[in-house]
Design an enzyme around this catalytic site. Sequence first.
Site, short mmCIF file in Angstrom:
data_model
loop_
_atom_site.label_atom_id
_atom_site.label_comp_id
_atom_site.label_asym_id
_atom_site.label_seq_id
_atom_site.Cartn_x
_atom_site.Cartn_y
_atom_site.Cartn_z
N GLU A 133 -8.46 1.39 7.65
CA GLU A 133 -7.52 1.68 6.56
C GLU A 133 -6.08 1.54 7.05
OE1 GLU A 133 -6.47 5.43 3.53
OE2 GLU A 133 -7.61 5.76 5.37
N LYS A 135 -7.25 3.14 -4.34
CA LYS A 135 -7.89 4.39 -3.94
C LYS A 135 -7.86 5.42 -5.06
CE LYS A 135 -7.87 7.50 0.09
NZ LYS A 135 -7.23 7.70 1.42
N CYS A 171 -11.50 5.66 2.57
CA CYS A 171 -11.42 6.94 3.26
C CYS A 171 -11.86 8.14 2.41
CB CYS A 171 -10.02 7.14 3.83
SG CYS A 171 -9.96 8.32 5.22
#
Length: 289
Positions: A43, A116, A153
Amino acid sequence: MRKVRVCVAQYSVPEDYEEAIAKADIFCKIAWRLDAKVLLLPELFEGHYFCQDEDYKNFDRAETIKSSETLDHFREIAKQYDIVIPVSFFERAGNCYYNSVATIDTNGKIVGLYRKSHIPTGECYEEKFYFTPGNTGFVAPKTAYGRIGTAICWDQWFPETARGLALAGAEMMLFPTAIGSEPVLPRDSRDHWRNVMIGHAAANMMPVMAANRVGTEKGKKGEMTFYGSSFIADWTGKIVQQAGRDEETALVHEFDLDEIFEERRNWGVFRDRRTDLYKALLSNGKEED
């Protein structure tokens, strides 16, 4: 048969942008030499994990998808090595900023964009300061080597993410990651982190990969040590390749996507879902009596 060799890169990320891109290039070349067709990098690998601190100057790191030096670079790399690369980058779109992944196909075209969805906050993980919650939903773009579902994540802790990717048509799930020491909750989350994701693999019957960084990065007020431990899990949740806590390495494994599709179809997990009973999932739960 559709046999696809995947590669997960784990390494320490330099702070300097040019050095960071050059190091990612090394792992692109390693993946090519290992005959991998899909490569997962960590990431926000364009530099140090800047979310340790709230600093307005860090917004200058962001790029638009149409004028991103990083994406243009890896579009050429993807063509050169005939490889699919989901590229994690700090995106600016209008007045909003996102933690995003652009999936680049072997022809150099961007075939998917994911922003995200779940944005964490806390000491050393000040992402809510920088990122607007994603508005793309869960996507699994078609590439030369299968439909690839990518999330980022903190997304990986939510079963809804994995099921959303599966329902979008994913044949494998990839999670670029930056995780390590937990200053607020001083405990080692490594095993918990892994267990959540291998559960996604088993529940959705498809391979799962996570790429983390290693090393210690200093912020203005403290520092974080990333615990690596990147891995590749098969469709049953069995870890078939794994890295240590501090080594720089490339993990490689080959999957037959057609064989896995038959296993998923024959097991009946998606056939027997009861969507009429799942409305409770749209709430935050029942209040106490």
